[in-house]
Scaffold this active site. Structure first.
Site, mmCIF file in Angstrom:
data_model
loop_
_atom_site.group_PDB
_atom_site.id
_atom_site.type_symbol
_atom_site.label_atom_id
_atom_site.label_comp_id
_atom_site.label_asym_id
_atom_site.label_seq_id
_atom_site.Cartn_x
_atom_site.Cartn_y
_atom_site.Cartn_z
ATOM 1 N N CYS A 52 40.965 25.559 5.465
ATOM 2 C CA CYS A 52 42.273 24.934 5.313
ATOM 3 C C CYS A 52 42.616 24.948 3.829
ATOM 4 C CB CYS A 52 42.233 23.493 5.784
ATOM 5 S SG CYS A 52 41.671 23.327 7.491
ATOM 6 N N ARG A 98 45.325 30.311 3.944
ATOM 7 C CA ARG A 98 44.040 29.699 4.271
ATOM 8 C C ARG A 98 44.029 29.101 5.669
ATOM 9 N NH1 ARG A 98 40.999 28.670 -0.368
ATOM 10 N NH2 ARG A 98 39.869 27.046 0.746
ATOM 11 N N TRP A 144 43.678 25.340 9.467
ATOM 12 C CA TRP A 144 43.128 26.303 10.426
ATOM 13 C C TRP A 144 42.225 25.487 11.339
ATOM 14 C CZ3 TRP A 144 38.136 28.697 11.287
ATOM 15 C CH2 TRP A 144 38.196 29.782 12.178
ATOM 16 N N ASN A 159 39.482 19.914 3.543
ATOM 17 C CA ASN A 159 39.125 21.306 3.815
ATOM 18 C C ASN A 159 37.616 21.339 3.988
ATOM 19 O OD1 ASN A 159 38.829 24.131 3.876
ATOM 20 N ND2 ASN A 159 38.629 24.216 1.650
ATOM 21 N N GLY A 160 37.163 21.795 5.145
ATOM 22 C CA GLY A 160 35.721 21.862 5.377
ATOM 23 C C GLY A 160 35.402 21.396 6.787
ATOM 24 N N GLU A 216 35.543 49.867 9.582
ATOM 25 C CA GLU A 216 36.549 49.132 8.823
ATOM 26 C C GLU A 216 37.956 49.472 9.356
ATOM 27 O OE1 GLU A 216 36.602 46.703 7.086
ATOM 28 O OE2 GLU A 216 38.424 46.760 5.885
ATOM 29 N N LYS A 273 40.592 46.761 10.881
ATOM 30 C CA LYS A 273 41.935 46.599 10.291
ATOM 31 C C LYS A 273 43.008 46.711 11.370
ATOM 32 C CE LYS A 273 41.513 45.203 7.234
ATOM 33 N NZ LYS A 273 40.364 44.949 6.418
ATOM 34 N N GLU A 312 42.856 43.731 13.850
ATOM 35 C CA GLU A 312 43.168 42.456 13.211
ATOM 36 C C GLU A 312 44.666 42.222 13.054
ATOM 37 O OE1 GLU A 312 41.558 42.329 9.238
ATOM 38 O OE2 GLU A 312 41.394 40.155 9.259
ATOM 39 N N HIS A 339 27.648 59.488 24.860
ATOM 40 C CA HIS A 339 26.573 58.789 25.567
ATOM 41 C C HIS A 339 27.108 57.628 26.402
ATOM 42 C CE1 HIS A 339 23.439 61.185 23.746
ATOM 43 N NE2 HIS A 339 24.065 61.047 22.583
ATOM 44 N N LYS A 392 42.031 33.264 6.093
ATOM 45 C CA LYS A 392 41.554 34.216 5.095
ATOM 46 C C LYS A 392 40.038 34.180 4.959
ATOM 47 C CE LYS A 392 41.883 37.179 1.783
ATOM 48 N NZ LYS A 392 41.865 38.561 2.304
HETATM 49 O O1 M6R Z 1 35.770 36.266 2.133
HETATM 50 P P1 M6R Z 1 34.752 37.175 2.763
HETATM 51 O O2 M6R Z 1 34.708 38.503 2.129
HETATM 52 O O3 M6R Z 1 33.390 36.547 2.834
HETATM 53 O O4 M6R Z 1 35.252 37.350 4.251
HETATM 54 C C1 M6R Z 1 34.501 38.082 5.176
HETATM 55 C C2 M6R Z 1 35.316 38.407 6.405
HETATM 56 O O5 M6R Z 1 35.698 37.227 7.049
HETATM 57 C C3 M6R Z 1 36.566 39.217 6.054
HETATM 58 O O6 M6R Z 1 36.224 40.403 5.408
HETATM 59 C C4 M6R Z 1 37.352 39.550 7.334
HETATM 60 O O7 M6R Z 1 36.614 40.398 8.153
HETATM 61 C C5 M6R Z 1 38.697 40.161 6.944
HETATM 62 N N1 M6R Z 1 39.764 39.345 7.446
HETATM 63 C C6 M6R Z 1 38.904 41.524 7.458
HETATM 64 O O8 M6R Z 1 40.129 42.047 7.014
#
Ligand code: M6R
Length: 610
Positions: free
Chosen positions: A2, A27, A75, A99-100, A483, A487, A490, A506, A605
């Site tokens: 958050c 966040r 969040w 936050n936490g 990756e 992307k 996501e 396979h 994030k």
């Molecule tokens: O802040 P971080 O690099 O530790 O975050 C790790 C993942 O949560 C982050 O890379 C996530 O997979 C991204 N949203 C992908 O785009």
């Protein structure tokens, strides 16, 4: 995670809260709220939804003339997104944003309920507020109440707290979650992240674990756990307000994609010595340290873990150091063997990811040296690791990482070169060549790739009507495929699988039917023939194939429906160009589908819960 913010001073607090919260939305954006003092009264306004929903509420019921306020963007973890679960929470004389996560909130809640406390929400935060209120009822001293209540809390937190009767005062404490204090010409601030405060000031002070601060219009006082007072250590950030704005781009993600060529230069150049060789001495890491590294375990989550998968190839190929990559959330459950000479490298853009932090702590408990590759400065992971290398990508606001990943990969490339050079595996000439390729070829190649929007959009048009998409590749291209698939999923919500090109046959090839989009990546010349065979296998079953391929490989017209050619000025240039292409394809797809690109559903994030 958050975002929290707070202000006390001589100016109107509400506009500052709203401005800061709009920056902090990355966040978390399930719900939002503010608490503002007006004389001795404190008004709370909060709701499910984004900042626009709160703005609407405030239009109907404006809060004016407040000079002291706290705010929150959420969040959801404990309790779904709802008006009741939104912060701030009031318990008795205490109003709090958090936050936490309070791990033992159930026991604490039961104990307080036994004492007659009634709860309005399902959150752990309301329990924290109630516990502080309970302690405050005894001591009547905010600092003592915060100290005794937080001594009973397990988990991570950064709190901004108002107490009834303490006009103009905001109290804060952090443990495990980030918190920044700042001072401007017209008052004092707190926030989860400095980017939220850049519109007001650049002077900040990072709170340390378990410190409590009292912010008032006349200054900030910080107390250690033994109640002694310490002077705030004010610093000036190099970030500018523009760095946290879109700068004319439609989305932060697009802006951040475009910032990548420069971000690579910023992350590599501080690690180049006077003679052009890799040199991490400005990070406090000398060649001797690299010579002592006998094996590496890279631990991270999501895209950061994918950057590690690129890193493993470089470190093993160039430096010949055995390297493994681990998903941080799994690391402790199958404890890896850590022989002498093991280095644990954690990678995190935010420096806050709970799973990565837990893995880092696990490694430290086992006495293994740790190194963190982190973007956000002075974050928990950066502070707790034995050594740290900052990526200097600048603030990354879009939830989907682009420049974060890209700079992590470039730093790993430099580490591979540094180890290889320190151990005599590569010559000065070869080491300089790697450095130059990262400093010159990569940015130039990425710039070149940025101008191909039309191609990316054309390819995206071929994806938007499909439920399932596949990325395939071999070697480093398999890592890139992972990756790429993340992307696309996501931000466009299209299901996408990454497959090692040779593995598809396979089993998963049964999912290929006429029209299924398959995107193949080929940056390694030696592996092209085999990847091409795999492309033939899917094409003959009707797949629509896009090939993202080195430009020095002659590709027959019938090999693919679409072709993206990659610059070949160096290996690194080719790999980073492919990365840029897959990011842009995901971006264009999500854009055509009208998705909320910077804030995809259900995400935040950084994930500060395990
Ligand atoms: O802040 P971080 O690099 O530790 O975050 C790790 C993942 O949560 C982050 O890379 C996530 O997979 C991204 N949203 C992908 O785009």
């Amino acid at each position: 995670m958050c975002g929290i913010i707070g202000y006390t001073g001589t100016s109107n607090a509400l506009p500052k809260m709203m401005k800061g919260l709009s920056v902090l939305e990355y966040r978390g954006y399930d719900s939002v709220g503010v608490a503002a003092q007006r004389g001795k009264e404190t008004e709370i306004m909060k709701c499910k939804g984004r900042i626009g929903a709160l703005e609407e509420k405030l239009r109907d019921h404006p809060i004016e003339g407040s000079h002291c306020a706290i705010g929150h963007t959420r969040w959801a973890t404990h309790g779904g997104p709802s008006d009741e679960n939104a912060h701030p929470h009031r318990a008795g004389e205490v109003i709090l944003v958090h936050n936490g996560i309070i791990e033992n909130y159930k026991e604490l809640r039961a104990e307080l309920a036994d004492k007659g406390v009634a709860f309005l929400s399902e959150t752990d935060t309301e329990v924290a507020a109630a516990l502080i209120n309970d302690c405050y009822a005894v001591s009547r001293d905010p600092i003592k109440a915060i100290r005794s209540a937080t001594a009973r809390m397990k988990g991570a937190f950064a709190f901004g707290i108002l107490f009834d009767g303490h006009v103009g005062e905001v109290y804060v404490i952090r443990r495990g979650s980030p918190l920044i204090l700042a001072r401007g010409a017209d008052g004092y601030y707190l926030a989860s992240d400095m980017t939220a405060l850049l519109p007001f000031t650049r002077e900040y002070c990072a709170m340390k674990e378990n410190e409590i601060a009292r912010l008032a219009p006349d200054g900030v006082r910080i107390y250690l756990s033994d109640q002694t007072e310490v002077a705030p250590d004010w610093k000036t950030t190099t970030m500018t307000p523009e760095s946290a704005q879109k700068g004319g781009y439609d989305h932060f993600m697009l802006k951040e994609i475009h910032e990548q060529p420069q971000a690579v230069v910023k992350s590599v150049s501080p690690r180049v010595g006077k003679t052009g060789l890799p040199d991490f001495s400005s990070d406090g890491i000398e060649a001797d340290f690299w010579r002592g590294v006998k094996s590496i375990q890279i631990v991270a989550c999501g895209s950061a873990m994918h950057a590690g998968l690129v890193g493993i190839r470089l470190i093993e190929d160039l430096a010949k150091v055995p390297t493994t990559v681990h998903i941080a959330s799994e690391y402790r459950y199958h404890p890896p063997i850590m022989p002498d000479g093991t280095l644990v490298v954690v990678i995190s853009q935010s420096g806050e990811t709970a799973d990565t932090l837990a893995a880092l702590r696990y490694a430290k408990e086992n006495g293994v040296p740790t190194l963190a590759i982190v973007n956000a400065v002075e974050t928990t992971i950066a502070r707790e690791a034995d050594r740290r290398i900052y990526t200097y990508a600048g603030p990354e606001i879009a939830v989907a990482t682009t420049k974060g990943y890209c700079t992590q990969a470039s730093v790993l490339w430099m580490i591979a070169a540094a180890i290889a050079h320190a151990t005599g595996r590569i010559s000065d000439e070869k080491a300089r060549e790697v450095v130059q390729s990262l400093l010159c070829d990569v940015p130039a190649a990425m710039e070149q790739m940025l101008s191909r929007e039309d191609r990316y959009r054309k390819i995206a048009r071929g994806l938007i009507d499909h439920e399932h998409v596949f990325y395939i590749g071999r070697g480093v291209d398999y890592a890139l495929s992972m990756e790429a698939a993340l992307k696309l999923k996501e931000i466009s919500y299209i299901h996408c699988e990454a497959y090692a090109a040779g593995e598809l046959k396979h089993g998963t090839i049964s999912l290929i039917e006429p029209g299924t989009p398959v995107l193949a990546i080929s940056t390694e010349k030696d592996l092209f023939d085999k990847t091409e065979s795999n492309i033939r296998e899917v094409r003959s079953r009707g797949a629509q194939v896009t090939l993202i391929c080195r430009s020095d490989i002659p590709v027959h017209q019938e090999t693919a429906d679409e072709l993206i050619s990659l610059p070949v000025s160096s290996d690194a240039a080719t790999v980073f160009s492919a990365l840029l292409a897959i990011q842009c394809i995901a971006y264009e797809t999500a854009s055509l589908l009208g998705c909320d690109i910077d804030r995809p559903r259900n995400l935040a994030k950084s994930v500060t819960v395990e």
